[in-house]
Design an enzyme around this catalytic site. Structure first.
Site, mmCIF file in Angstrom:
data_model
loop_
_atom_site.group_PDB
_atom_site.id
_atom_site.type_symbol
_atom_site.label_atom_id
_atom_site.label_comp_id
_atom_site.label_asym_id
_atom_site.label_seq_id
_atom_site.Cartn_x
_atom_site.Cartn_y
_atom_site.Cartn_z
ATOM 1 N N GLN A 72 0.837 -1.195 0.000
ATOM 2 C CA GLN A 72 0.000 0.000 0.000
ATOM 3 C C GLN A 72 0.872 1.246 0.000
ATOM 4 O O GLN A 72 1.216 1.785 1.047
ATOM 5 C CB GLN A 72 -0.957 0.002 1.192
ATOM 6 C CG GLN A 72 -1.967 1.117 1.071
ATOM 7 C CD GLN A 72 -3.045 1.060 2.111
ATOM 8 O OE1 GLN A 72 -3.081 0.183 2.967
ATOM 9 N NE2 GLN A 72 -3.938 2.015 2.055
ATOM 10 N N PHE A 73 1.201 1.719 -1.206
ATOM 11 C CA PHE A 73 2.064 2.894 -1.327
ATOM 12 C C PHE A 73 1.410 4.141 -0.752
ATOM 13 O O PHE A 73 2.097 5.088 -0.377
ATOM 14 C CB PHE A 73 2.475 3.124 -2.790
ATOM 15 C CG PHE A 73 1.406 3.732 -3.650
ATOM 16 C CD1 PHE A 73 1.369 5.108 -3.837
ATOM 17 C CD2 PHE A 73 0.447 2.952 -4.263
ATOM 18 C CE1 PHE A 73 0.383 5.680 -4.634
ATOM 19 C CE2 PHE A 73 -0.533 3.504 -5.057
ATOM 20 C CZ PHE A 73 -0.570 4.879 -5.246
ATOM 21 N N THR A 74 0.081 4.138 -0.619
ATOM 22 C CA THR A 74 -0.598 5.333 -0.115
ATOM 23 C C THR A 74 -0.271 5.629 1.347
ATOM 24 O O THR A 74 -0.590 6.714 1.833
ATOM 25 C CB THR A 74 -2.130 5.222 -0.290
ATOM 26 O OG1 THR A 74 -2.610 4.087 0.426
ATOM 27 C CG2 THR A 74 -2.492 5.113 -1.768
#
Length: 149
Positions: free
Chosen positions: A78-80
């Site tokens: 989850q790069f967010t």
């Protein structure tokens, strides 16, 4: 490297209508990789997560790890988690690692979790995923290898 760790009674990830990973009792780990991260951060977080004593013992005290209870891990990239909203209202993801490097470190993290004897299911890197979980508690822990929170 940043993680959101949630104690779950079950969790699954679906990609394009197919379940790519599912667990019963254990930990859902949302994992974000930063630009400056290296293997040492993945090792640190895998060790920390495998040993987190966030499951209750017979006295209802958080005293047991996912290893102790025979649980599993569902790791989802989850790069967010590196979204920066200090300016404006649209997040900037400049602090997130490039996808190629992030995938390497995500896979390395998964390998480190498995090396600790844990079953580790995964999502699909860079895919649009639907994550379903039943949070047990709820218990949610934030971890950052740079110890920023």
């Amino acid at each position: 490297m940043r993680t959101v760790v949630q104690r779950v009674s079950r969790a699954s990830v679906t990609v394009e209508g197919r379940i790519s990973g599912a667990i019963e009792r254990g930990l859902l780990v949302l994992l974000g990789v930063g630009q400056d991260d290296a293997e040492s951060e993945a090792e640190y977080l895998a060790e920390k997560i495998a040993g987190l004593r966030i499951f209750e013992d017979e006295n209802e005290k958080m005293n047991l790890s996912v290893v102790d209870v025979g649980g599993a891990v569902l790791a989802v990239s989850q790069f967010t988690l590196y979204g920066d909203v200090r300016k404006g209202k649209r997040p900037s993801f400049d602090a997130a690692a490039r996808p190629e490097r992030a995938k390497e470190l995500y896979e390395y993290f998964v390998a480190q979790i498995r090396a600790k004897g844990l079953r580790c299911e995964t999502g699909v890197f860079q895919a649009m995923m639907h994550v379903e979980l039943v949070n047990d508690g709820p218990v949610t822990i934030l971890l950052d290898s740079k110890k920023e929170f």
